[in-house]
Design a protein around this motif. Sequence first.
Motif, short mmCIF file in Angstrom:
data_model
loop_
_atom_site.label_atom_id
_atom_site.label_comp_id
_atom_site.label_asym_id
_atom_site.label_seq_id
_atom_site.Cartn_x
_atom_site.Cartn_y
_atom_site.Cartn_z
N ASP A 78 23.18 21.54 -21.37
CA ASP A 78 24.93 21.59 -21.96
C ASP A 78 25.21 21.51 -20.21
O ASP A 78 24.48 20.46 -19.40
N ASP A 79 26.33 21.50 -19.88
CA ASP A 79 27.24 21.00 -18.29
C ASP A 79 26.06 21.91 -17.53
O ASP A 79 26.51 21.84 -16.38
N ASP A 80 25.40 23.17 -18.03
CA ASP A 80 24.72 24.33 -16.71
C ASP A 80 23.82 24.26 -16.28
O ASP A 80 22.90 24.71 -15.55
N ASN A 81 23.14 23.54 -17.59
CA ASN A 81 21.56 23.56 -17.26
C ASN A 81 20.94 21.66 -16.95
O ASN A 81 21.44 20.65 -17.60
N GLU A 82 20.10 21.34 -16.28
CA GLU A 82 19.02 20.37 -15.59
C GLU A 82 17.87 20.68 -15.50
O GLU A 82 17.23 21.73 -15.67
N ILE A 83 17.09 20.03 -16.66
CA ILE A 83 15.88 19.88 -16.96
C ILE A 83 14.47 18.38 -16.19
O ILE A 83 15.59 17.46 -16.75
N TYR A 84 14.28 18.86 -15.04
CA TYR A 84 13.57 17.39 -14.62
C TYR A 84 12.03 16.75 -15.00
O TYR A 84 11.56 19.00 -14.98
N ILE A 85 11.91 16.08 -15.59
CA ILE A 85 10.46 15.79 -16.39
C ILE A 85 10.24 14.65 -16.07
O ILE A 85 10.41 13.08 -15.82
N PRO A 86 8.86 15.10 -15.07
CA PRO A 86 8.30 14.36 -13.75
C PRO A 86 6.85 13.31 -15.42
O PRO A 86 6.48 13.53 -15.47
N MET A 87 7.67 12.24 -14.87
CA MET A 87 6.89 11.59 -16.68
C MET A 87 6.06 9.95 -15.45
O MET A 87 6.46 9.22 -14.52
N ARG A 88 4.62 10.06 -16.02
CA ARG A 88 3.84 8.05 -14.86
C ARG A 88 3.23 7.63 -16.54
O ARG A 88 2.95 8.62 -16.82
N VAL A 89 3.17 6.96 -15.94
CA VAL A 89 2.11 5.96 -16.48
C VAL A 89 1.28 5.03 -15.25
O VAL A 89 1.74 4.37 -14.93
N ILE A 90 0.07 4.95 -15.14
CA ILE A 90 -0.69 4.81 -13.77
C ILE A 90 -2.02 4.35 -15.25
O ILE A 90 -2.02 4.11 -16.66
N ALA A 91 -2.74 2.62 -14.33
CA ALA A 91 -3.89 2.09 -14.82
C ALA A 91 -5.10 3.37 -15.02
O ALA A 91 -5.34 3.93 -14.44
N ASN A 92 -5.60 3.16 -16.52
CA ASN A 92 -7.20 3.74 -16.48
C ASN A 92 -8.28 2.67 -16.98
O ASN A 92 -7.38 2.45 -18.40
N GLY A 93 -8.79 1.45 -16.06
CA GLY A 93 -9.10 0.58 -16.32
C GLY A 93 -8.34 -0.09 -17.05
O GLY A 93 -7.09 -1.14 -16.46
N ASN A 94 -8.63 -0.61 -18.24
CA ASN A 94 -7.56 -1.89 -19.34
C ASN A 94 -6.64 -1.03 -20.29
O ASN A 94 -6.02 -1.69 -20.68
N ALA A 95 -7.12 0.40 -19.54
CA ALA A 95 -5.85 1.44 -21.02
C ALA A 95 -4.36 1.34 -19.49
O ALA A 95 -4.57 1.25 -18.51
N ALA A 96 -4.11 2.62 -20.26
CA ALA A 96 -2.73 3.03 -19.55
C ALA A 96 -3.53 4.91 -19.81
O ALA A 96 -3.20 5.28 -21.04
N GLU A 97 -2.98 5.74 -18.17
CA GLU A 97 -2.74 6.82 -19.03
C GLU A 97 -1.68 7.33 -18.61
O GLU A 97 -1.01 6.85 -17.60
#
Length: 136
Positions: A78-97
């Motif tokens: 709504d106009d009165d609320n902000e929710i911050y969501i930090p999100m990352r994708v990093i290398a984990n060998g040949n995969a992603a974390e």
Amino acid sequence: MSTATLSCIISIVIQRPWQEVYRFASQPENLSAWATGLGRGIRRVEDDWVADGPEGPIRICFCKANDHGVLDHWVYPDDDNEIYIPMRVIANGNAAELMFTLFRQPGTSDEQFAEDEAWVLRDLANLKSLLEAHAA
């Protein structure tokens, strides 16, 4: 002082190169394929992205495309609320974390926070299944 958990980091390994995970997850149009909390009916409205939330439209702002795997976004239920969501994708060998930081919102009970954490984990598992099946 409260001993309640103020945040948690939810992490999942996806058996795909991190760049592929980032490319897919950074496209707002793809949210409906995996993010059940925000992905319903997502559409561009002027300079914003808007999704259909359970109590009406939810505005979402995404960080700019980058080469560092940063997928941060801000949700405005709504106009009165902000929710911050930090999100990352990093290398984990040949995969992603993929790491998602969930902040406890004011007034959230322990039970509600545990439900939110489980919901995020389900959504990340949806993304994992989608991307790993797509590669097969």
